[in-house]
Design an enzyme around this catalytic site. Sequence first.
Site, PDB file in Angstrom:
ATOM      1  N   THR A   1      -5.393 -50.306   8.241  1.00 52.17           N
ATOM      2  CA  THR A   1      -4.929 -50.149   6.856  1.00 52.17           C
ATOM      3  C   THR A   1      -4.377 -48.752   6.624  1.00 52.17           C
ATOM      4  OG1 THR A   1      -6.507 -51.783   6.017  1.00 52.17           O
ATOM      5  CG2 THR A   1      -5.607 -50.218   4.438  1.00 52.17           C
TER       6      THR A   1
ATOM      7  N   ASN B   1     -15.790 -35.505   4.985  1.00 58.18           N
ATOM      8  CA  ASN B   1     -14.958 -35.786   3.810  1.00 58.18           C
ATOM      9  C   ASN B   1     -15.012 -34.641   2.814  1.00 58.18           C
ATOM     10  OD1 ASN B   1     -14.261 -38.308   4.848  1.00 58.18           O
ATOM     11  ND2 ASN B   1     -15.945 -39.347   3.807  1.00 58.18           N
TER      12      ASN B   1
ATOM     13  N   GLU C   1       6.971 -25.077  -2.839  1.00 58.84           N
ATOM     14  CA  GLU C   1       7.193 -23.867  -2.072  1.00 58.84           C
ATOM     15  C   GLU C   1       6.571 -23.949  -0.680  1.00 58.84           C
ATOM     16  OE1 GLU C   1       7.108 -19.962  -4.360  1.00 58.84           O
ATOM     17  OE2 GLU C   1       5.904 -21.234  -5.674  1.00 58.84           O
TER      18      GLU C   1
END
Length: 444
Positions: free
Chosen positions: A145, A231, A257
């Site tokens: 996925t 995470n 930028e």
Amino acid sequence: MTQSIVIQVGQCGNQIGCRFWDLALQEHAQYSKLGSKDDSWKSFFRHSKSDGLSDNLSESIKARAVLVDMEEGVINQVLKGPLSKLLDQKQLLTDVSGAGNNWATGHLHFGMQYRDRLEECVRHAAEQCDCLQCFFLFHSLGGGTGSGVGTSILLLLQDNYPDIYRFVTAVYPSADDDVVTSPYNAVLAMHQLTEHADCVLPFENQALMDITTKFGNMKEKTDQNPYDNMNDIVGKMLLNITSSSRFEGALNVDLNEIATNLVPFPRMHYLVSSQTPLSPEGSRIPIRKLDQLFTDVFLREYQMIKADPRNSLYLSCALICRGKIELSDLRRNVDRLRPSLNFIHWNTEGWKTGLCSVAPVGQQQALVALSNNTCIHHSMQNLKDRFLKLYRRKAHIHHYTSVDGMDDDQFSHSLESLSSLIQDYNSLESGSLPSVAAPIIIAN
């Protein structure tokens, strides 16, 4: 004021995204307590007519987020948790069957099946923006996925929003990944990232695991599993990178930028990232001195990939500082570090610097380094070697070619794209130009 939309795809992408939103809410809740009237939080959040979400914010809000997964588990879990009211139901898309750890199933099958609904989810989020500047795509490359549907969405964004920057946070599988076909998925996805993203921030699972092992043991107790800690690292990195668009600062760096200043060749847009401090909340280690923070972000153990940029060639570098850091501190440390870093001869002044006055919650200062560095070719070569180990035996190829629209040419074209990219970085490191157009040098 510009806005950005976060698109989180697959289990990993949604877990990272939810950690990002949790941390962002903590920051803005604390910032509002300080009495600030600034509305820069609207760059990632918007007003909602629903019931209030937080006692710390005067109005209820929704995240500028699109959540996609071909399995329901992670998103359903999120909807049962404290972030549920933050999410707009019109910007969620799930299936029940999963992509079977197969890039072709995700990209060609589900990507086509759900294209109209994906377009509608993104369109609904985009219509809530006054000045849309950037899409952030969070996903992993090892599964089906994240790699397949994630890159299908990337193509959708290029087709429908060609002038909006596309920043990709891609988590790369480790050599001992439990998905045997992860090298296929990663290389097939990388072909799409190379051709259709503006910037890619690679995070290697093994590097993240090493960081949690090295710095996580400083905390006396933790009930988090390694993936929660990993995470958390990625979420904090994204929080720091986007701080300039969410808070005021003496020298804020706009997101566009980063792409403008750090990418001298269009395809060579893979940025090596590092951040400090990395110690977990609650650790008892002493606070690092400011100059040491600047030294740390160039050390190997602070990098988000398994490479040492100091032993390779810098094409450009950005330093994003948060908290109590003065411009004079920044300039002093750049001057101190410059002689020890090997910059390419046509861009020896290729630094981009930013100062955001608001520090992360629980910290006095934080620092992020983003560099376009030739050391990335080592990670790419390792991935290529793992891909070839399978591909030379034609192992598991039939699982991919049985998907409508997939043939063996997809493998050869993706391998050729990766090989060309590796050669381009090698060419620069050896002192010659890559097989792309001449660089555009942007003055700082």
